[in-house]
Design a protein around this motif. Structure first.
Motif, PDB file in Angstrom:
ATOM      1  N   TRP A   2     -21.165  17.223  -1.011  1.00 33.68           N
ATOM      2  CA  TRP A   2     -20.472  15.984  -0.442  1.00 33.68           C
ATOM      3  C   TRP A   2     -19.583  15.313  -1.196  1.00 33.68           C
ATOM      4  CZ3 TRP A   2     -20.838  11.398  -2.416  1.00 33.68           C
ATOM      5  CH2 TRP A   2     -21.728  11.198  -3.710  1.00 33.68           C
ATOM      6  N   SER A   3     -18.804  14.453  -0.863  1.00 32.23           N
ATOM      7  CA  SER A   3     -17.956  13.678  -1.422  1.00 32.23           C
ATOM      8  C   SER A   3     -17.765  12.434  -0.754  1.00 32.23           C
ATOM      9  CB  SER A   3     -16.589  14.460  -1.586  1.00 32.23           C
ATOM     10  OG  SER A   3     -15.522  13.715  -0.932  1.00 32.23           O
ATOM     11  N   HIS A   7     -16.801  15.026   2.576  1.00 33.92           N
ATOM     12  CA  HIS A   7     -18.178  15.366   3.290  1.00 33.92           C
ATOM     13  C   HIS A   7     -19.420  14.245   3.315  1.00 33.92           C
ATOM     14  CE1 HIS A   7     -15.872  19.169   3.101  1.00 33.92           C
ATOM     15  NE2 HIS A   7     -15.627  18.837   1.757  1.00 33.92           N
ATOM     16  N   ARG A   8     -20.289  14.482   4.228  1.00 31.93           N
ATOM     17  CA  ARG A   8     -21.471  13.958   4.186  1.00 31.93           C
ATOM     18  C   ARG A   8     -22.543  14.475   3.397  1.00 31.93           C
ATOM     19  NH1 ARG A   8     -23.413  13.900   9.680  1.00 31.93           N
ATOM     20  NH2 ARG A   8     -24.997  12.528   9.053  1.00 31.93           N
ATOM     21  N   SER A   9     -23.477  13.923   2.565  1.00 30.03           N
ATOM     22  CA  SER A   9     -24.494  14.642   1.928  1.00 30.03           C
ATOM     23  C   SER A   9     -25.413  15.181   2.995  1.00 30.03           C
ATOM     24  CB  SER A   9     -25.225  13.458   1.062  1.00 30.03           C
ATOM     25  OG  SER A   9     -26.529  14.072   0.613  1.00 30.03           O
ATOM     26  N   GLY A  10     -25.785  16.374   2.579  1.00 32.07           N
ATOM     27  CA  GLY A  10     -26.730  17.188   3.409  1.00 32.07           C
ATOM     28  C   GLY A  10     -28.207  16.791   2.808  1.00 32.07           C
ATOM     29  N   ARG A 167     -19.372   5.518   4.531  1.00 29.30           N
ATOM     30  CA  ARG A 167     -19.468   6.342   3.373  1.00 29.30           C
ATOM     31  C   ARG A 167     -18.350   5.716   2.340  1.00 29.30           C
ATOM     32  NH1 ARG A 167     -19.080  10.915   5.276  1.00 29.30           N
ATOM     33  NH2 ARG A 167     -17.167  11.923   4.315  1.00 29.30           N
ATOM     34  N   ARG A 198     -24.856   9.852   3.558  1.00 29.69           N
ATOM     35  CA  ARG A 198     -24.843  10.703   4.695  1.00 29.69           C
ATOM     36  C   ARG A 198     -24.182   9.984   5.841  1.00 29.69           C
ATOM     37  NH1 ARG A 198     -30.946  12.804   5.884  1.00 29.69           N
ATOM     38  NH2 ARG A 198     -29.524  14.106   7.262  1.00 29.69           N
ATOM     39  N   ASP A 204     -14.048  10.878  10.351  1.00 30.16           N
ATOM     40  CA  ASP A 204     -15.145  11.536  10.943  1.00 30.16           C
ATOM     41  C   ASP A 204     -15.612  11.151  12.404  1.00 30.16           C
ATOM     42  OD1 ASP A 204     -16.002  12.631   8.412  1.00 30.16           O
ATOM     43  OD2 ASP A 204     -17.502  11.029   7.869  1.00 30.16           O
TER      44      ASP A 204
END
Ligand SMILES: C[S@@+](CC[C@H](N)C(=O)[O-])C[C@H]1O[C@@H](n2cnc3c(N)ncnc32)[C@H](O)[C@@H]1O
Length: 238
Positions: A2-3, A7-10, A167, A198, A204
């Protein structure tokens, strides 16, 4: 990987673990309500209702998806009462513990209906003026977030109202410090910063709309690090 920007944390939150129930979950819901009050969780939702309510309409049905302890739903009803609008809210959440907890705190709110129900298992024929999800969408990893939006858009007549987290490094750092200082619940200490990782950046929302087959939403950033996002409903004729 993620970043903050891309990107979202999974990583899963502890609150999504169905084995966490009873007093541990209840104390978490109590602290979540305090955080909601302290850190401005109600204005994105209440302002969104005002935007979606057609002029002159004096009643509004709302489905509150992932209602938690029901405090946001009660705030919606109070908002309506103060304006002479009858707001009827159906709250759904996954576990009996959550629904029973919300019920115990909602005496004096006959406009509130509480049901233990998974969003994805609701029949598509169900229909509400507004489908609301506050701080819920970030719980859905990968393509499930678009699937959830798609489902909510099918169930709504006026629109889907999303309130969720931005985020952003400052939001992550701030909530980490605050929960270390003030939160007693280990779930809150773990999940609050993780929720931010997340959460969502501006891009997004258009991406999610596209994946869900919806028109680009109306997106508003609200203090502190919160998004209010309004999606149009899905046409039922097609
Ligand atoms: C962080 S809490 C938010 C509670 C409340 N909306 C608020 O803003 O305080 C997320 C809630 O979503 C619920 N949830 C997650 N997946 C769900 C699903 N598929 N259907 C219904 N509720 C769900 C969880 O059980 C949890 O109570």
């Amino acid at each position: 990987m993620w970043s903050f920007t891309k990107h979202r944390s999974g990583e899963s939150e502890l609150m999504d673990d169905p084995s966490i129930q009873g007093p541990v979950l209840e104390s978490t819901l109590i602290e979540l309500e305090s955080i909601n009050r302290l850190l401005g969780a109600y204005p994105p939702t209440l302002d969104g209702l005002a935007r979606l309510l057609p002029p002159g309409q004096k009643n509004l049905s709302v489905l509150d998806v992932g209602a938690g302890g029901g405090d946001v739903a009660r705030a919606m009803i109070d908002w309506g009462r103060a304006r002479g609008v009858e707001v009827q809210v159906t709250c759904i959440d996954l576990t009996d513990t959550t629904i029973n907890f919300a019920r115990a705190r909602s005496t004096g709110y006959p406009e509130l209906k509480l049901v233990q129900q998974d969003l994805f298992l609701l029949p598509d024929q169900a229909s509400y003026d507004v489908v609301h999800a506050g701080q819920v969408l970030h719980h859905f990893p990968g393509e499930l977030a678009a699937k959830a939006l798609n489902k909510m858009a099918t169930l709504s007549r006026l629109g889907v109202l999303i309130h969720d987290l931005h985020r952003h490094a400052l939001a992550w750092g701030g909530i980490k410090v605050l929960t270390r200082l003030l939160a007693k619940s280990p779930l809150i200490r773990n999940d609050a910063p993780l929720s931010v990782l997340r959460g969502f950046v501006r891009e997004d929302w258009d991406q999610l709309a596209q994946e869900a087959g919806l028109s680009p939403p109306a997106v508003r950033w609200q203090l502190p690090f919160r998004w209010q996002v309004i999606f149009s409903p899905r046409s039922r004729s097609g």
